[in-house]
Design an enzyme around this catalytic site. Structure first.
Site, PDB file in Angstrom:
ATOM      1  N   ARG A 149      -1.951  -5.910  -8.015  1.00 50.64           N
ATOM      2  CA  ARG A 149      -0.297  -7.048  -7.797  1.00 50.64           C
ATOM      3  C   ARG A 149      -0.710  -8.169  -9.516  1.00 50.64           C
ATOM      4  NH1 ARG A 149      -2.748  -7.698  -2.784  1.00 50.64           N
ATOM      5  NH2 ARG A 149      -4.674  -7.946  -4.156  1.00 50.64           N
TER       6      ARG A 149
ATOM      7  N   HIS B 211       0.616  -1.034   0.320  1.00 50.12           N
ATOM      8  CA  HIS B 211      -0.314   0.240   0.020  1.00 50.12           C
ATOM      9  C   HIS B 211       0.770   1.130   0.478  1.00 50.12           C
ATOM     10  CE1 HIS B 211      -2.870  -2.215   2.197  1.00 50.12           C
ATOM     11  NE2 HIS B 211      -3.958  -2.389   0.927  1.00 50.12           N
TER      12      HIS B 211
ATOM     13  N   SER C 160      -3.118  -7.587   2.812  1.00 55.04           N
ATOM     14  CA  SER C 160      -3.490  -7.365   4.438  1.00 55.04           C
ATOM     15  C   SER C 160      -3.850  -8.794   4.985  1.00 55.04           C
ATOM     16  CB  SER C 160      -4.826  -6.752   4.698  1.00 55.04           C
ATOM     17  OG  SER C 160      -4.392  -5.283   4.213  1.00 55.04           O
TER      18      SER C 160
ATOM     19  N   LYS D 112     -17.900  -7.028   8.052  1.00 52.96           N
ATOM     20  CA  LYS D 112     -16.209  -7.821   8.172  1.00 52.96           C
ATOM     21  C   LYS D 112     -16.015  -7.378   9.781  1.00 52.96           C
ATOM     22  CE  LYS D 112     -14.043  -7.999   3.768  1.00 52.96           C
ATOM     23  NZ  LYS D 112     -12.564  -7.294   3.166  1.00 52.96           N
TER      24      LYS D 112
HETATM   25  O1  PNS Z   1      -8.888  -2.834   0.052  1.00 43.36           O
HETATM   26  P1  PNS Z   1     -10.401  -3.565  -0.641  1.00 43.36           P
HETATM   27  O2  PNS Z   1     -10.591  -4.497   1.185  1.00 43.36           O
HETATM   28  O3  PNS Z   1      -9.771  -4.624  -1.241  1.00 43.36           O
HETATM   29  O4  PNS Z   1     -11.334  -2.894  -0.923  1.00 43.36           O
HETATM   30  C1  PNS Z   1     -12.090  -2.258  -1.822  1.00 43.36           C
HETATM   31  C2  PNS Z   1     -13.145  -0.998  -1.784  1.00 43.36           C
HETATM   32  C3  PNS Z   1     -12.576  -0.652  -0.746  1.00 43.36           C
HETATM   33  C4  PNS Z   1     -12.215  -0.293  -2.622  1.00 43.36           C
HETATM   34  C5  PNS Z   1     -14.206  -1.688  -2.150  1.00 43.36           C
HETATM   35  O5  PNS Z   1     -15.109  -2.768  -1.917  1.00 43.36           O
HETATM   36  C6  PNS Z   1     -15.271  -0.226  -2.324  1.00 43.36           C
HETATM   37  O6  PNS Z   1     -15.223   0.706  -3.014  1.00 43.36           O
HETATM   38  N1  PNS Z   1     -16.135  -1.003  -1.490  1.00 43.36           N
HETATM   39  C7  PNS Z   1     -17.158   0.716  -1.120  1.00 43.36           C
HETATM   40  C8  PNS Z   1     -18.431  -0.085  -1.458  1.00 43.36           C
HETATM   41  C9  PNS Z   1     -19.037   0.840  -3.286  1.00 43.36           C
HETATM   42  O7  PNS Z   1     -18.726   1.267  -3.775  1.00 43.36           O
HETATM   43  N2  PNS Z   1     -19.688  -0.421  -3.865  1.00 43.36           N
HETATM   44  C10 PNS Z   1     -19.370  -0.456  -5.644  1.00 43.36           C
HETATM   45  C11 PNS Z   1     -17.398  -0.731  -5.719  1.00 43.36           C
HETATM   46  S1  PNS Z   1     -18.215  -0.873  -7.754  1.00 43.36           S
END
Ligand code: PNS
Length: 164
Positions: free
Chosen positions: A94, A17, A132, A41
């Site tokens: 990645r 990150h 993570s 979660k």
């Molecule tokens: O670190 P992560 O868990 O891969 O991050 C995922 C994240 C936070 C980027 C994604 O889950 C997100 O944007 N969640 C917010 C809800 C949302 O906007 N959902 C529609 C996405 S298309």
């Protein structure tokens, strides 16, 4: 003023990150590292703990003139990005395996908010397998985290399991 959102769970923040944030700083004037509040979660660290740790480790990275802010958000990422007047969403990719999911999210986000671009960035090869999820698994099974997370994060993980 080019502002980007770097969203994620950051549970915990990894060197991967931080590598993306350093690289993003070469492209943007401000990056908001935005932690998703996800009531579904059960995280390892609370939002407050993650915010605090991010703020601490960001002090040690090379960010030039780029402003770094840490925040958290609930609900749709694009709603948050618009509220923050951001131009872009940064996501790290990645491997090809990340790409399909990230592409889906990027296209859905574009459909929801065409004015915000998603920028995919590649971390250094050294971090191409660091996540993570794996960091937590290795840690909980007694493995070393040298080079995967900043020493402060490993120390906080140890404190956390000792306290519980
Ligand atoms: O670190 P992560 O868990 O891969 O991050 C995922 C994240 C936070 C980027 C994604 O889950 C997100 O944007 N969640 C917010 C809800 C949302 O906007 N959902 C529609 C996405 S298309």
């Amino acid at each position: 003023m080019r502002r980007a959102i770097y969203p994620g769970s950051f549970d915990p923040v990894t060197n991967g990150h931080l590598d993306i944030i350093e690289r993003g700083c070469k492209l943007f004037d401000e990056i908001i590292i935005a932690i998703l509040v996800n009531p579904d979660k059960q995280p390892f660290f609370s939002i407050e703990e993650r915010r605090g740790m991010l703020q601490e480790v960001l002090q040690d990275i090379a960010h030039g003139q780029c402003i770094l802010r840490v925040d958290d958000f609930e609900g749709l990422l694009v709603h948050y990005a618009v509220a923050q007047q951001a131009h872009a969403i940064v996501r790290g990719i990645r491997a090809i395996s990340d790409y399909e999911y990230e592409l889906q999210m990027a296209l859905m986000n574009r459909r929801l908010e065409p004015n915000i671009e998603t920028v995919f960035m590649m971390p250094a090869e050294t971090y191409s397998y660091v996540s993570s999820r794996l960091v937590k698994e290795v840690f909980l099974l007694g493995g070393e985290l040298d080079g995967l997370v900043p020493p402060l994060i490993e120390a906080r993980m140890k404190e956390k399991v000792t306290a519980s």
